[in-house]
Write an enzyme that holds these catalytic residues in place. Sequence first.
Site: not given
Lengths: 433, 420
Positions: A234-236
């Site tokens: 999970l990453h932005f």
Amino acid sequence: MEMKLTIKRVPTVVSNYQDDADKPRAGCGRNCLGDCCLPASKLPLYAFKANPAKRSQEDAASTNSLVNILLTEWEDRMARGLFRYDVTACETKVIPGNLGFVAQLNEGRHLKKRPTEFRVDRALQPFDPAKFNFTKVGQEEVLFQFENGAGEDSYFLNSAPITAVDHAPNVVAINVSPIEYGHVLLIPRVLDRLPQRIDPESFLLALQMAAEAASPYFRLGYNSLGAFATINHLHFQAYYLSVPFPVEKAATHKIPLSEETMKCGVTVSKLINYPVRGLVFEGGNTLNDLANVVSSACIWLQDNNVPYNVLISDCGKRIFLFPQCYAEKQALGEVSQELLDTQVNPAVWEISGHIVLKRRNDYEEASETSAWKLLAEVSLSEERFEEVKAYIFSAAGLVQSDEEEVVSEGEDTTYAPAPVAPLRVAEGCLVLQ
Amino acid sequence: MASSGAAEADPPGEREREQEQERRRLAASLTARYSDWVLEALDELPGSFLLTDPALAGHPIVYASRGLTALTGYARRDVLGRNARLFQGAATARAAVAGVREAVRAHRTHQVPILNYRRDGSPHWVLLHLAPVFHARDGSVLHFLAVQVPIADAKRRGGAAAAGAVLLAACREEARVEEDFPCAAHAGKAFVDMDKRGLEAEEPRVPSDSEKEMAINTADSIVSALNRYSKLTGLVVSRKRCDSVGIPALSSSLNLSLGRIKQSFVLTYSCLPDMPIIYASEAFISLTGYSREDILGRNCRVLNGPDTSLEVLEEVRTGFYSFFSLSKEPDRSFVASTFIRKDGSSFHDLLHVSPIRDASGKVRLHLSQVAFHIWVHLDMGAKHDFNGLTPEVWQLGAVAAVRVAVRGLSASGSLLRPSQ
């Protein structure tokens, strides 16, 4: 027997540790972000203000603001030679036209490596610890932890122990193949090893970062699996670019909502006169309200295998949601060779109008028409989009009213509101769970 | 041409030999730094120009172009080894000469209309364009180039060029003095001529835009040729055409963005050879005591004082010029040194220099597209609030802020104010 849809592409290298990921690690000798090292380490810490209402444009400009500290630390990493190339040497221009697409010539971003296979028909895939993930990143690639200071003011500490008391730390790390100066990755709860999927808490964190930055030029983006996310952790992404994005200038068409729905203050609009169909979420009585509505929409999409991209813009006040199907088209051989040759992977930045090109010809000849043509391939068809929109509304608890729609930009479209259809058997690229 | 046991020496032969050696010595000034082809390349270029070597005694001319003869009447071999003031004469304005001398001393590009004298003694107006050529690694001046473009009389523009300066050639010839005299001043005074007096009394001729452009183009071509045949990597040269020899104006948007930056810094313009300062922050002005009028257009060495360690400066220059290569080596060039304020007081400084690239692609600068350099100063003696960062990292904040400002503005094409 299940049919697997895949495409081959060269993954972007976002960390200097990515290529070693497949090699077995005989105990960690370096400072990584895994359980072996992180809890005992100290990293810089940026603690953001609890109350977004207090943020102002002035804050953004002050030397201890989030943007300032982020860019300063980024420059430090640049001075240390941690990036694969100097992004400031990449020619960039605003293409003349109505929307002002931003084209960049970046020949160094894409490795001349063997492309790997990416599964594109599953927007959710389980976390695979054997593959590269952000716990394997060296601490020098981390700019700071990003936590809620729960106070009146934000503050920055150059070195703070990991406050992993009740939750794993959120970190902001550099993207070693930046597409713009200041390109970073926001990794919520890194030690929890969440796969690339949106949840309300993480989405709220992303909005909080946008709000804390208090600059319309600092945007966050998200790519789901199947919509060109490279890493299933999970990453932005985020970066700073002081030009308006085409999608931010596009006209919108507000969708009237029932009174009940309007209580939370969130408004939804549809993009018009833009090559990719999308929804724009704005408002909300609190940041939380907005986060909840949008994350519900995202959750439906990922649960139902519709790949999508999200752009968080205007300090977290406007959120663009783009369901897309380019990868699927590519896997089915439906994309023209001409477009494939540009090797552009239309992820959130490209869809928003910041297009990174790897061949000089493409860059020199880039025009609003060519950009539009590329992005039009990414969009869901009108019919499919309406279908998906109906599901999203349902999932997000939004009820469309029967009123006539308000058009925000004098466009003469007629729209006949239809009641939300009950869930039916999915077709096309949806796979029943 | 050996004299093997000849009874008498051959004076003309001897002299020829000496001249040949002298010519070779002067040519070596060029071929030591550039490949042998450079002479041929320079011979191809049109126009009247010289290259001089300040490192040799007397600052002699080491190269003269083919076009020199047509303009000045001097054969190339006449001028090699001599100082360029040989072109000046009685009526050459002292102020113009002083300006040239000062530019040479300060290693600055300089353009001035000047009254020169041909070999036959006739005066003529030329636009003199003087520019230094720097050694990439140590910043020393290798050569000066001097371009001469004739300035047509405004009244007679479009027709004859400098036709008004016809003098009695014969008399001039007799009045010519020996080579040792720096200028033909005596000759000038001894001769009275109506036309010449007319020229003297004239106001300095104003060069037209096309004449100025020609001067700059010629200078650019020379510099390109030197670059192409350079034995040194990344020679710092001026490639960009500047409409005036002054410094460019920053766009108001850029000024606005720069004005928000709290650190003490200047921006120097990297495509003019002497890298003039084109922006100074408020904090820099407070720190050094120089006003904007004082500092804009000057080179950063204005801050150098007797205690400014040369080794330190060398380190800065080395790291600094290495940016003209495309390596992505880290630039941890923080240098601690002592500099001097305007009032003469010194301060201990932490200096960081970094190149800022212009990625618009519009201006074809040097390979690495360096538009500016930023020089960030930190007065070690004063108190600062580093907001939790280390001093060095805090300084980088200025660099980061300039980079994003330049990036956004160069993408939209509004970095510098458009030239009129």
